[in-house]
Write a protein that holds these residues in place. Structure first.
Motif, PDB file in Angstrom:
ATOM      1  N   THR A  21       0.830  -1.207   0.003  1.00 10.06           N
ATOM      2  CA  THR A  21      -0.083  -0.016  -0.085  1.00 10.06           C
ATOM      3  C   THR A  21       0.876   1.281   0.068  1.00 10.06           C
ATOM      4  O   THR A  21       1.672   1.439   0.446  1.00 10.06           O
ATOM      5  N   LYS A  22       0.495   2.264  -0.617  1.00 11.87           N
ATOM      6  CA  LYS A  22       1.141   3.471  -0.957  1.00 11.87           C
ATOM      7  C   LYS A  22       0.275   4.568  -0.397  1.00 11.87           C
ATOM      8  O   LYS A  22      -0.846   4.545  -0.616  1.00 11.87           O
ATOM      9  N   ASP A  23       0.868   5.647   0.267  1.00 15.07           N
ATOM     10  CA  ASP A  23       0.303   6.977   0.499  1.00 15.07           C
ATOM     11  C   ASP A  23       0.325   7.821  -0.762  1.00 15.07           C
ATOM     12  O   ASP A  23       0.460   7.483  -1.964  1.00 15.07           O
ATOM     13  N   THR A  24      -0.183   9.166  -0.454  1.00 14.44           N
ATOM     14  CA  THR A  24      -0.809  10.112  -1.816  1.00 14.44           C
ATOM     15  C   THR A  24       0.765  10.236  -2.543  1.00 14.44           C
ATOM     16  O   THR A  24       0.520  10.169  -3.942  1.00 14.44           O
ATOM     17  N   PRO A  25       1.704  10.610  -1.998  1.00 22.27           N
ATOM     18  CA  PRO A  25       2.904  10.719  -3.018  1.00 22.27           C
ATOM     19  C   PRO A  25       3.554   9.481  -3.409  1.00 22.27           C
ATOM     20  O   PRO A  25       4.827   9.582  -3.847  1.00 22.27           O
ATOM     21  N   ALA A  26       3.128   8.248  -3.292  1.00 22.54           N
ATOM     22  CA  ALA A  26       3.386   6.887  -3.773  1.00 22.54           C
ATOM     23  C   ALA A  26       4.515   6.469  -2.904  1.00 22.54           C
ATOM     24  O   ALA A  26       5.338   5.775  -3.715  1.00 22.54           O
ATOM     25  N   ARG A  27       4.639   6.882  -1.852  1.00 24.87           N
ATOM     26  CA  ARG A  27       5.633   6.117  -0.783  1.00 24.87           C
ATOM     27  C   ARG A  27       5.108   5.140  -0.153  1.00 24.87           C
ATOM     28  O   ARG A  27       3.913   5.284   0.363  1.00 24.87           O
ATOM     29  N   LYS A  28       5.735   3.961   0.010  1.00 29.85           N
ATOM     30  CA  LYS A  28       5.302   2.915   0.789  1.00 29.85           C
ATOM     31  C   LYS A  28       5.059   3.055   2.163  1.00 29.85           C
ATOM     32  O   LYS A  28       5.855   3.737   2.782  1.00 29.85           O
ATOM     33  N   LEU A  29       4.057   2.672   2.851  1.00 33.64           N
ATOM     34  CA  LEU A  29       3.821   2.680   4.390  1.00 33.64           C
ATOM     35  C   LEU A  29       4.457   1.947   5.185  1.00 33.64           C
ATOM     36  O   LEU A  29       5.289   2.687   6.117  1.00 33.64           O
ATOM     37  N   LYS A  30       5.087   0.819   4.515  1.00 29.51           N
ATOM     38  CA  LYS A  30       6.183   0.099   5.558  1.00 29.51           C
ATOM     39  C   LYS A  30       7.436   0.984   5.294  1.00 29.51           C
ATOM     40  O   LYS A  30       7.972   1.302   4.276  1.00 29.51           O
ATOM     41  N   ASP A  31       8.213   1.096   6.488  1.00 28.58           N
ATOM     42  CA  ASP A  31       9.497   1.522   6.422  1.00 28.58           C
ATOM     43  C   ASP A  31      10.402   0.678   5.644  1.00 28.58           C
ATOM     44  O   ASP A  31      10.528  -0.466   5.961  1.00 28.58           O
ATOM     45  N   ALA A  32      11.363   1.123   4.433  1.00 27.29           N
ATOM     46  CA  ALA A  32      12.221   0.438   4.018  1.00 27.29           C
ATOM     47  C   ALA A  32      13.199  -0.227   4.600  1.00 27.29           C
ATOM     48  O   ALA A  32      13.836   0.583   5.412  1.00 27.29           O
ATOM     49  N   GLY A  33      13.256  -1.512   4.530  1.00 28.39           N
ATOM     50  CA  GLY A  33      14.497  -2.079   5.030  1.00 28.39           C
ATOM     51  C   GLY A  33      14.431  -2.314   6.659  1.00 28.39           C
ATOM     52  O   GLY A  33      15.237  -2.999   7.059  1.00 28.39           O
ATOM     53  N   TYR A  34      13.195  -1.971   7.137  1.00 26.16           N
ATOM     54  CA  TYR A  34      13.155  -2.111   8.784  1.00 26.16           C
ATOM     55  C   TYR A  34      11.788  -2.937   8.725  1.00 26.16           C
ATOM     56  O   TYR A  34      10.711  -2.744   8.040  1.00 26.16           O
TER      57      TYR A  34
END
Length: 78
Positions: A21-34
Motif C-alpha cells: 500500500t502506498k500513500d498519496t505521494p506514492a511512498r510505501k507505508l512500510k519503512d524500507a529495510g526495517y
C-alpha cells in the motif's frame, strides 16, 4: 506509555496487503529495510483470525506486560 515500547501486531494477510500500500505521494507505508510501520515495530502473527468480516486484524500497544505464546495441545488422562 513510552513510544519505543509500543508496537503493532498484524495478521499475515493484512501485513502482505499493507507492505504494498502506498500513500498519496506514492511512498510505501512500510519503512524500507526495517520491520517498522509508522515508526513502530511490527510483529506478524498467523494465528490471529481475520475470518470475521468486522474483525480488526491489527493490535497496537505496549505488549511488554503480556506473555504471548503458543501453548499447544493439552491431553488430560484419568
Amino acid at each position: 506509555m513510552e513510544q519505543e515500547q509500543r508496537s503493532l501486531m498484524l495478521t499475515g494477510d493484512f501485513f502482505k496487503r499493507i507492505i504494498i500500500t502506498k500513500d498519496t505521494p506514492a511512498r510505501k507505508l512500510k519503512d524500507a529495510g526495517y520491520d517498522t510501520l509508522f515508526g513502530h515495530r511490527v510483529f506478524v502473527s498467523n494465528y490471529m483470525s481475520e475470518s470475521v468480516p468486522a474483525s480488526k486484524p491489527v493490535l497496537f500497544g505496549d505488549f511488554s506486560y503480556f506473555w504471548i505464546g503458543d501453548r499447544g495441545k493439552r491431553n488430560i488422562k484419568h
